[in-house]
Design a protein around this motif. Structure first.
Motif, PDB file in Angstrom:
ATOM      1  N   GLY A  49       7.984  -4.122   2.055  1.00  0.00           N
ATOM      2  CA  GLY A  49       9.065  -3.995   1.542  1.00  0.00           C
ATOM      3  C   GLY A  49       8.876  -3.541   0.228  1.00  0.00           C
ATOM      4  N   ASN A  50       9.291  -4.425  -0.853  1.00  0.00           N
ATOM      5  CA  ASN A  50       9.254  -4.072  -2.238  1.00  0.00           C
ATOM      6  C   ASN A  50       7.982  -4.631  -2.735  1.00  0.00           C
ATOM      7  OD1 ASN A  50      11.579  -2.446  -2.361  1.00  0.00           O
ATOM      8  ND2 ASN A  50      12.757  -4.205  -2.872  1.00  0.00           N
ATOM      9  N   SER A  51       7.227  -5.520  -1.894  1.00  0.00           N
ATOM     10  CA  SER A  51       6.096  -5.985  -2.532  1.00  0.00           C
ATOM     11  C   SER A  51       4.729  -5.102  -2.399  1.00  0.00           C
ATOM     12  CB  SER A  51       5.821  -7.249  -1.586  1.00  0.00           C
ATOM     13  OG  SER A  51       6.721  -8.172  -1.678  1.00  0.00           O
ATOM     14  N   LEU A  52       3.966  -5.242  -3.327  1.00  0.00           N
ATOM     15  CA  LEU A  52       2.785  -4.289  -3.533  1.00  0.00           C
ATOM     16  C   LEU A  52       1.713  -5.372  -3.692  1.00  0.00           C
ATOM     17  CD1 LEU A  52       3.617  -0.961  -5.544  1.00  0.00           C
ATOM     18  CD2 LEU A  52       3.171  -1.328  -3.076  1.00  0.00           C
ATOM     19  N   ILE A  53       0.530  -5.161  -3.034  1.00  0.00           N
ATOM     20  CA  ILE A  53      -0.634  -5.933  -3.215  1.00  0.00           C
ATOM     21  C   ILE A  53      -1.776  -5.018  -3.069  1.00  0.00           C
ATOM     22  CG2 ILE A  53      -2.320  -7.774  -2.180  1.00  0.00           C
ATOM     23  CD1 ILE A  53      -0.050  -8.897  -0.891  1.00  0.00           C
ATOM     24  N   GLY A  54      -2.783  -5.159  -4.213  1.00  0.00           N
ATOM     25  CA  GLY A  54      -3.726  -4.387  -4.369  1.00  0.00           C
ATOM     26  C   GLY A  54      -5.015  -5.020  -3.972  1.00  0.00           C
ATOM     27  N   LEU A  55      -5.821  -4.610  -3.124  1.00  0.00           N
ATOM     28  CA  LEU A  55      -7.268  -5.369  -2.821  1.00  0.00           C
ATOM     29  C   LEU A  55      -8.178  -4.883  -3.306  1.00  0.00           C
ATOM     30  CD1 LEU A  55      -6.216  -6.162   0.789  1.00  0.00           C
ATOM     31  CD2 LEU A  55      -5.696  -7.459  -1.161  1.00  0.00           C
ATOM     32  N   PHE A  56      -9.062  -5.440  -4.326  1.00  0.00           N
ATOM     33  CA  PHE A  56     -10.158  -4.886  -4.901  1.00  0.00           C
ATOM     34  C   PHE A  56     -11.548  -5.715  -4.968  1.00  0.00           C
ATOM     35  CE2 PHE A  56      -6.414  -3.609  -6.915  1.00  0.00           C
ATOM     36  CZ  PHE A  56      -6.424  -2.123  -7.337  1.00  0.00           C
ATOM     37  N   TYR A 108      -3.892  -9.215   5.627  1.00  0.00           N
ATOM     38  CA  TYR A 108      -2.586  -8.665   4.969  1.00  0.00           C
ATOM     39  C   TYR A 108      -1.842  -7.734   6.046  1.00  0.00           C
ATOM     40  CZ  TYR A 108      -3.386 -11.358   0.870  1.00  0.00           C
ATOM     41  OH  TYR A 108      -3.372 -12.362  -0.068  1.00  0.00           O
ATOM     42  N   GLU A 109      -2.648  -7.082   6.725  1.00  0.00           N
ATOM     43  CA  GLU A 109      -1.885  -6.335   7.915  1.00  0.00           C
ATOM     44  C   GLU A 109      -1.124  -7.157   8.915  1.00  0.00           C
ATOM     45  OE1 GLU A 109      -4.378  -2.174   8.492  1.00  0.00           O
ATOM     46  OE2 GLU A 109      -5.154  -4.085   9.264  1.00  0.00           O
ATOM     47  N   LYS A 110      -1.847  -8.367   9.158  1.00  0.00           N
ATOM     48  CA  LYS A 110      -1.203  -9.476   9.923  1.00  0.00           C
ATOM     49  C   LYS A 110       0.067  -9.872   9.269  1.00  0.00           C
ATOM     50  CE  LYS A 110      -5.351 -10.964  12.349  1.00  0.00           C
ATOM     51  NZ  LYS A 110      -6.729 -11.883  12.466  1.00  0.00           N
ATOM     52  N   LEU A 111       0.039  -9.995   7.986  1.00  0.00           N
ATOM     53  CA  LEU A 111       1.372 -10.422   7.401  1.00  0.00           C
ATOM     54  C   LEU A 111       2.479  -9.243   7.315  1.00  0.00           C
ATOM     55  CD1 LEU A 111      -0.233 -12.585   4.463  1.00  0.00           C
ATOM     56  CD2 LEU A 111       0.753 -13.398   6.622  1.00  0.00           C
ATOM     57  N   GLY A 112       2.213  -8.266   7.806  1.00  0.00           N
ATOM     58  CA  GLY A 112       3.109  -6.960   7.664  1.00  0.00           C
ATOM     59  C   GLY A 112       2.676  -6.061   6.719  1.00  0.00           C
ATOM     60  N   PHE A 113       1.722  -6.101   6.006  1.00  0.00           N
ATOM     61  CA  PHE A 113       1.428  -5.264   4.897  1.00  0.00           C
ATOM     62  C   PHE A 113       0.723  -3.912   5.561  1.00  0.00           C
ATOM     63  CE2 PHE A 113       2.250  -8.808   2.180  1.00  0.00           C
ATOM     64  CZ  PHE A 113       2.541  -8.479   1.100  1.00  0.00           C
ATOM     65  N   GLU A 114       1.293  -2.792   5.057  1.00  0.00           N
ATOM     66  CA  GLU A 114       0.766  -1.343   5.454  1.00  0.00           C
ATOM     67  C   GLU A 114       0.120  -0.887   4.232  1.00  0.00           C
ATOM     68  OE1 GLU A 114       3.755   0.874   7.179  1.00  0.00           O
ATOM     69  OE2 GLU A 114       4.043  -0.541   8.659  1.00  0.00           O
ATOM     70  N   PRO A 115      -0.947   0.030   4.400  1.00  0.00           N
ATOM     71  CA  PRO A 115      -1.983   0.505   3.465  1.00  0.00           C
ATOM     72  C   PRO A 115      -0.876   1.763   2.975  1.00  0.00           C
ATOM     73  CG  PRO A 115      -3.300   0.325   5.236  1.00  0.00           C
ATOM     74  CD  PRO A 115      -1.773  -0.220   5.786  1.00  0.00           C
ATOM     75  N   VAL A 116      -0.727   1.911   1.654  1.00  0.00           N
ATOM     76  CA  VAL A 116      -0.168   3.107   0.973  1.00  0.00           C
ATOM     77  C   VAL A 116      -0.707   3.892   0.038  1.00  0.00           C
ATOM     78  CG1 VAL A 116       2.323   2.152   1.425  1.00  0.00           C
ATOM     79  CG2 VAL A 116       0.924   1.584  -0.691  1.00  0.00           C
TER      80      VAL A 116
END
Length: 115
Positions: free
Chosen positions: A46-53, A22-30
């Motif tokens: 952006g406005n998209s959130l993804i939780g990885l569990f 997901y970092e390769k897709l531009g997501f950053e840990p928050v």
């Protein structure tokens, strides 16, 4: 219920591999940016959130952080079935949560962390 205020929680097999992907897709840990060995992390783009569990859920879950109590009471009046609900959902304040499923079995978790 605010449909613009939601995220997707993914049940993953390898938290490290998923985070890297997901970092390769531009997501950053928050959130959950402590030791990844806790097996969860929230990522944002952006406005998209993804939780990885990892090892926390069996299936993917749509997550809608909102005023859970108001939504709960509205859905209860409409006869919606609940998969689970916290005891605190009946209290006036504090954290609470509940979970429902859509007709295809996709789980939707409503989780309120504060008043």
């Amino acid at each position: 219920m605010n449909p613009n205020n939601h995220s997707l929680s993914l049940a993953v097999k390898d938290i490290h591999a998923s985070k890297t992907f997901y970092e390769k897709l531009g997501f950053e840990p928050v959130e959950g940016t402590g030791p990844i060995e806790d097996n969860w992390i929230i990522m944002k783009k952006g406005n998209s959130l993804i939780g990885l569990f990892q090892d926390m859920f069996e299936e993917n879950i749509i997550f809608n952080p909102t005023n859970a109590r108001n939504v709960y009471h509205d859905l209860k009046e409409q006869g919606v079935e609940f998969l689970m609900e916290s005891e605190s959902i009946h209290e006036e304040k504090g954290p609470c949560h509940f979970c429902i499923a859509d007709p295809d079995g996709n789980q939707i978790l409503f989780d309120q962390h504060n008043d």
